[in-house]
Design a protein around this motif. Structure first.
Motif, PDB file in Angstrom:
ATOM      1  N   ALA A  94       3.220  68.786  34.551  1.00 43.79           N
ATOM      2  CA  ALA A  94       4.237  68.399  33.937  1.00 43.79           C
ATOM      3  C   ALA A  94       4.628  67.316  34.409  1.00 43.79           C
ATOM      4  O   ALA A  94       5.149  66.899  35.651  1.00 43.79           O
ATOM      5  N   LEU A  95       5.398  66.799  32.891  1.00 41.33           N
ATOM      6  CA  LEU A  95       5.374  65.219  32.847  1.00 41.33           C
ATOM      7  C   LEU A  95       7.044  65.357  32.772  1.00 41.33           C
ATOM      8  O   LEU A  95       7.480  65.942  31.937  1.00 41.33           O
ATOM      9  N   GLU A  96       7.960  65.024  33.545  1.00 43.63           N
ATOM     10  CA  GLU A  96       9.447  64.953  33.692  1.00 43.63           C
ATOM     11  C   GLU A  96      10.136  64.444  32.527  1.00 43.63           C
ATOM     12  O   GLU A  96       9.654  62.726  33.036  1.00 43.63           O
ATOM     13  N   LEU A  97      10.073  63.556  31.342  1.00 42.33           N
ATOM     14  CA  LEU A  97      10.600  62.789  30.463  1.00 42.33           C
ATOM     15  C   LEU A  97      12.044  63.088  29.444  1.00 42.33           C
ATOM     16  O   LEU A  97      12.914  63.907  29.889  1.00 42.33           O
ATOM     17  N   GLN A  98      12.480  61.957  29.835  1.00 39.10           N
ATOM     18  CA  GLN A  98      13.587  61.331  29.685  1.00 39.10           C
ATOM     19  C   GLN A  98      13.676  60.891  28.389  1.00 39.10           C
ATOM     20  O   GLN A  98      13.097  59.717  27.476  1.00 39.10           O
ATOM     21  N   ASN A  99      14.563  61.947  27.323  1.00 38.56           N
ATOM     22  CA  ASN A  99      14.861  61.121  26.225  1.00 38.56           C
ATOM     23  C   ASN A  99      15.577  60.385  25.713  1.00 38.56           C
ATOM     24  O   ASN A  99      16.715  60.049  25.925  1.00 38.56           O
ATOM     25  N   ASN A 100      15.343  59.274  25.637  1.00 40.73           N
ATOM     26  CA  ASN A 100      16.025  57.781  25.952  1.00 40.73           C
ATOM     27  C   ASN A 100      15.770  56.899  24.391  1.00 40.73           C
ATOM     28  O   ASN A 100      16.098  55.926  23.999  1.00 40.73           O
ATOM     29  N   THR A 101      15.447  57.809  23.251  1.00 40.55           N
ATOM     30  CA  THR A 101      15.384  57.507  21.930  1.00 40.55           C
ATOM     31  C   THR A 101      16.662  56.976  20.448  1.00 40.55           C
ATOM     32  O   THR A 101      16.623  56.160  20.006  1.00 40.55           O
ATOM     33  N   GLY A 102      18.123  57.469  21.790  1.00 37.33           N
ATOM     34  CA  GLY A 102      19.172  57.114  20.646  1.00 37.33           C
ATOM     35  C   GLY A 102      19.763  58.370  20.004  1.00 37.33           C
ATOM     36  O   GLY A 102      20.428  58.659  19.507  1.00 37.33           O
ATOM     37  N   GLN A 103      18.438  59.067  19.538  1.00 37.49           N
ATOM     38  CA  GLN A 103      19.114  60.929  19.413  1.00 37.49           C
ATOM     39  C   GLN A 103      18.203  62.180  19.627  1.00 37.49           C
ATOM     40  O   GLN A 103      17.850  61.877  20.530  1.00 37.49           O
ATOM     41  N   GLY A 104      18.335  62.732  19.645  1.00 36.69           N
ATOM     42  CA  GLY A 104      18.289  64.101  19.703  1.00 36.69           C
ATOM     43  C   GLY A 104      16.584  64.732  18.559  1.00 36.69           C
ATOM     44  O   GLY A 104      16.251  64.508  17.671  1.00 36.69           O
ATOM     45  N   PHE A 105      16.169  65.689  18.849  1.00 35.98           N
ATOM     46  CA  PHE A 105      14.922  65.681  18.361  1.00 35.98           C
ATOM     47  C   PHE A 105      14.967  67.072  19.134  1.00 35.98           C
ATOM     48  O   PHE A 105      14.747  67.679  19.945  1.00 35.98           O
ATOM     49  N   PHE A 106      13.763  67.726  17.852  1.00 35.24           N
ATOM     50  CA  PHE A 106      13.223  69.288  18.346  1.00 35.24           C
ATOM     51  C   PHE A 106      11.794  69.708  18.955  1.00 35.24           C
ATOM     52  O   PHE A 106      10.725  69.247  18.885  1.00 35.24           O
ATOM     53  N   GLY A 107      12.428  70.164  20.424  1.00 38.62           N
ATOM     54  CA  GLY A 107      11.401  70.792  20.908  1.00 38.62           C
ATOM     55  C   GLY A 107      10.272  71.546  20.328  1.00 38.62           C
ATOM     56  O   GLY A 107      10.702  72.596  19.825  1.00 38.62           O
ATOM     57  N   LYS A 108       9.832  72.535  21.881  1.00 35.44           N
ATOM     58  CA  LYS A 108       8.373  73.883  21.056  1.00 35.44           C
ATOM     59  C   LYS A 108      10.211  74.995  20.313  1.00 35.44           C
ATOM     60  O   LYS A 108       9.578  75.850  19.585  1.00 35.44           O
TER      61      LYS A 108
ATOM     62  N   ASN B 116      13.397  74.800  21.297  1.00 34.40           N
ATOM     63  CA  ASN B 116      15.030  73.870  20.616  1.00 34.40           C
ATOM     64  C   ASN B 116      15.411  72.681  20.701  1.00 34.40           C
ATOM     65  O   ASN B 116      14.842  71.572  20.475  1.00 34.40           O
ATOM     66  N   LEU B 117      16.577  71.668  20.161  1.00 36.09           N
ATOM     67  CA  LEU B 117      16.937  70.962  20.602  1.00 36.09           C
ATOM     68  C   LEU B 117      17.303  69.819  21.809  1.00 36.09           C
ATOM     69  O   LEU B 117      17.625  70.932  22.801  1.00 36.09           O
ATOM     70  N   ILE B 118      16.371  68.696  21.460  1.00 39.04           N
ATOM     71  CA  ILE B 118      16.365  67.833  22.789  1.00 39.04           C
ATOM     72  C   ILE B 118      17.768  66.886  23.038  1.00 39.04           C
ATOM     73  O   ILE B 118      16.874  66.258  21.879  1.00 39.04           O
ATOM     74  N   PRO B 119      18.574  67.101  23.401  1.00 35.14           N
ATOM     75  CA  PRO B 119      19.045  65.791  22.836  1.00 35.14           C
ATOM     76  C   PRO B 119      18.864  64.327  23.656  1.00 35.14           C
ATOM     77  O   PRO B 119      18.231  64.379  24.578  1.00 35.14           O
ATOM     78  N   HIS B 120      19.592  63.486  23.279  1.00 39.93           N
ATOM     79  CA  HIS B 120      19.758  61.465  23.608  1.00 39.93           C
ATOM     80  C   HIS B 120      20.057  62.482  24.722  1.00 39.93           C
ATOM     81  O   HIS B 120      20.841  62.740  25.293  1.00 39.93           O
ATOM     82  N   GLY B 121      19.424  61.628  26.416  1.00 36.42           N
ATOM     83  CA  GLY B 121      19.879  61.775  27.453  1.00 36.42           C
ATOM     84  C   GLY B 121      19.131  62.694  28.531  1.00 36.42           C
ATOM     85  O   GLY B 121      19.375  62.306  29.069  1.00 36.42           O
ATOM     86  N   SER B 122      19.164  63.614  27.661  1.00 36.16           N
ATOM     87  CA  SER B 122      18.332  64.923  28.728  1.00 36.16           C
ATOM     88  C   SER B 122      17.145  64.893  28.674  1.00 36.16           C
ATOM     89  O   SER B 122      16.306  63.962  28.307  1.00 36.16           O
TER      90      SER B 122
END
Length: 763
Positions: free
Chosen positions: A634-648, A650-656
């Motif tokens: 598993a790669l642990e990645l940080q969402n740094n896009t400036g927006q949330g996106f929906f994963g499998k 639930n929502l993965i917020p910016h910064g999480s």
């Protein structure tokens, strides 16, 4: 070790006659003279112990990288450094047949504890030998060597930089090889685990009280203005109007879409009621297959969103009595949130709440023990005694800043927390055992996270002997020369004596050399990450249909060099203990776990159009006598896009942080075959001593190369938590390119999968 292997390091160990002894010569009848230092009472011959190491420069290391793992080739000496060897053991065996290495665990005739045999930086490419005086038992015909690289324990995060074995029984070397073992170190000590559980209890209890906020019995005049709000309620709320009604009543009423307020239960919910209903439902509906993250950052992101919705209701202008009650309920929720979380700004105009943080431990404990909103269920509310460990250390380990990054405070990945909600007791709790369909139905806990192993050395060899005395400078300096049986050193007689392969130590012996090379006992994983598509799609379409029966398109993200940051690498299926031959050897009660490597190169940057810089992670060989396992990473990645996106799920917020999983299958078609050494048989051994050449994902003394690709649909498989990486039922998000570099090299591994998630509207 291979002559041209990227992972090659050590050439061999040699044992030579002690300096100062006269050269051996033949007597008239051809019998060699006895070594003058031979001790007939002990049966040992004095010799000099000479080992040869091909090493690099000695610049310092700052992370578990090429430097700390000595990952570079012998030809790239400017980039790798020799870290030294300590806790070395040289073992002598008298086998029935000469010319054999050890193939099964047996007891050594002599075990030499050599302590530190070479300091860091003392060996270099052009000066790679060291000499130690010792004595060997006569009839010795096989030798085993153990050692580990020197660790600079003064470095910050040295356990992550260099790897770390268990402090109690991590490095156990004994003359009886059956008792030799190397054991990974858990990331969470027993004491810290208790503190960890107390923080989980405290945070879960705070959430429980927040979600149990109720109407109470207060009378609310129409013109009353809520604290911090700008607008009056507009409608008087009587004392007996839905007295004691809980926030959850809105979600219950939402099942039929009606208002829960007496006299209005035949009416559709008003907008303010609907907001309270939806946010409660989202907070407390945790699906069977869902792993919901409850780390400090995840809680802060969740509470920020929740509070923003509550604030919009709290500051709204009611259009009806039910909306006035909803507004008042929002004010009560706002007060309850303020007990446990501290915002920077809660706008009086109903705007977004910002700057949320978790309050300090003292404040949390004090608020919880006196909170009247604890549910009336059989479970007992925690009191101050339940938090004695964290309460006492509030000003040291568990201060406000520590809680914000929990559980990273404990050297664990952010996704190592998993929260549940009991619909019968209305209580939140953190999962002790992960056991859900998303996790493959197998149980694992925070006890299953380990530091990477240390860099370990292993030699197992028959010997060559000579009755001549040599100096350290005479011996071959490189692996290629050492392994070349036709090298001038091995074929040229000195003082009338030649080297004899497959022999034993005699009373006349002056020089002894291990025939086989010394190898790494650990394996190495080299990881790179890149984008496999210029446009990435999230899972918005599926989530909106699932939750709201709304048909929306997926959101798209065009990745840049800062869109996603690699924060850590988790390797599943790791055996925490290996035996004398560095193959898995679990004790009763032990099970596979995860190696977590958080020392990421180049700050985790994934370039928009190229691979990331390589990351190196030490691991143990994962040979399985029942069949070679797939390994999930598993790669642990940080969402740094400036927006949330929906994963499998639930929502993965910016910064999480979130997790994408790749599968490494040693039986995958198209993999480059491992490079098997001709100079040292790799365990497991056949009965004749040859290597049983079974390819597996991780092999000792080999480097496995993996290139992960984040594909067009990878984000649709993103988890907020870490599923069980031992299970074949995990949903994948990465494409993998793997091959052996003297080990397996996986090329173009799409994380998760390369197809869209199924569309509920068109199954």
């Amino acid at each position: 070790m291979k002559k041209n292997s990227i992972y090659a390091l050590m050439s061999a160990i040699a044992l030579t006659g002690a300096v100062g002894f006269s050269s051996c010569s033949s007597t008239e009848d051809g019998v060699a003279e006895v070594n003058p230092g031979y001790n007939s009472s002990t049966g040992e011959v004095p010799v000099e112990f000479i080992f040869n190491v091909a090493s690099g420069s000695n610049h310092s290391s700052t992370r578990q990288s090429a430097d700390a793992t000595q990952a570079y080739a012998l030809t790239d000496m400017t980039s790798a450094r020799f870290r030294g060897i300590e806790d070395a053991h040289v073992m002598c065996f008298k086998q029935q047949t000469n010319g054999k290495h050890i193939i099964t665990a047996t007891t050594a005739d002599k075990d030499y504890d050599m302590a530190r045999v070479a300091a860091a930086g003392t060996l270099a490419k052009d000066n790679s030998t060291r000499v130690l005086e010792m004595s060997l038992p006569i009839k010795t015909n096989s030798m085993v060597f153990y050692g580990r690289a020197i660790t600079n324990k003064s470095e910050t995060d040295y356990k992550d930089v260099y790897g770390h074995l268990d402090d109690t029984d991590g490095y156990t070397v004994a003359s009886n090889l059956s008792n030799v073992s190397f054991h990974l170190c858990k990331r969470l000590s027993d004491t810290d685990k208790r503190k960890f559980e107390q923080i989980q209890l405290l945070l879960a209890s705070a959430l429980t009280c927040i979600m149990e906020t109720n109407r109470g019995t207060a009378e609310v005049p129409a013109n009353e203005t809520p604290a911090g709000g700008a607008n009056a309620y507009g409608f008087a709320i009587a004392t007996d109007l839905n007295s004691g009604m809980k926030w959850s009543a809105y979600a219950s009423a939402e099942n039929n879409g009606k208002s829960p307020i007496t006299g209005y239960t035949d009416k559709e919910q008003w907008p303010l009621e609907e907001k309270l209903a939806k946010v409660y439902k989202e907070m407390t509906t945790i699906r069977t297959a869902e792993l919901r993250n409850a780390s400090g950052p995840a809680l802060i992101a969740t509470i920020t969103d929740l509070w923003t919705i509550i604030n919009s209701v709290r500051c709204a202008n009611p259009t009806s009595l039910p909306e006035a009650v909803a507004k008042y309920m929002a004010q009560l929720i706002h007060v309850e949130l303020s007990k446990y979380f501290l915002p920077t700004s809660v706008p009086a105009n109903g705007g977004p709440v910002t700057g949320v943080s978790i309050r300090d431990v003292n404040t949390l404990v004090t608020a919880l023990v006196s909170d009247s909103y604890w549910p009336s269920s059989p479970a007992v509310k925690p009191d101050e005694d339940d938090f004695n460990l964290i309460y006492a250390s509030n000003t040291t380990l568990f201060n406000t800043d520590d809680l914000q990054v929990f559980p990273e405070t404990f050297d664990l990945p952010q996704g190592a927390t998993h929260i549940l909600f009991d619909t019968s007791t209305k209580q939140f709790s953190y999962a002790v055992d992960y056991n859900s369909s998303a996790a493959g139905g197998a149980t694992f806990t925070v006890d299953d996270y380990y530091f990477p192993p240390e860099l370990l050395y292993f030699g197992n060899s028959p010997i060559k002997v000579s009755d001549a005395t040599y100096e350290a400078k005479d011996y071959p300096k490189t692996t290629a020369n050492w392994d070349n049986a036709n090298d001038e050193f091995w074929t040229t007689a000195k003082d009338g004596h030649s080297w004899v392969s497959g022999s034993e130590v005699k009373t006349s012996t002056r020089s002894v050399a291990m025939t086989n090379d010394i190898n790494y006992g650990t394996a190495l994983l080299q990881t790179t990450v890149q984008y496999g598509a210029t446009s990435l799609e999230d899972n918005n379409h599926v989530i909106q249909l699932r939750d709201y029966n709304v048909n929306e398109a997926n959101n798209t993200i065009t990745p840049s060099g800062t869109s996603f940051i690699l924060k850590g690498i988790l390797v599943g299926g790791q055996y925490p203990r290996v035996g004398w031959n560095f193959l898995p050897a679990l004790k009763q009660g032990e099970r596979q776990g995860y190696v977590f490597d958080k020392m990421i190169t180049n700050n985790g940057v994934i370039p928009a159009s190229d691979k990331s810089e390589p990351n190196y992670t030490l691991v143990f060989d994962n040979y399985n006598s029942s069949g070679q396992d797939k390994v999930y990473v598993a790669l642990e990645l940080q969402n740094n896009t400036g927006q949330g996106f929906f994963g499998k799920d639930n929502l993965i917020p910016h910064g999480s942080n979130f997790y994408l999983i790749g599968e490494l299958d040693p039986a995958k078609d198209g993999l480059t075959a491992p490079t098997w050494s001709s100079y040292h048989p790799l365990p497991p051994y056949n009965e004749d001593g040859t290597s049983n050449r079974i390819a597996r994902v991780f092999m000792q003394d080999h480097k496995t190369i993996v290139n992960f690709k984040i594909g067009q649909y990878s984000l649709q498989y993103a988890y907020l938590n870490i599923p069980d990486l031992r299970s074949s039922s995990v949903t994948l998000g990465l494409s993998v390119d793997m091959e052996w570099s003297a080990g397996l090299d996986f090329r173009d591994v799409i994380i998760g999968g390369n197809t869209q998630t199924p569309d509920p509207a068109n199954p």
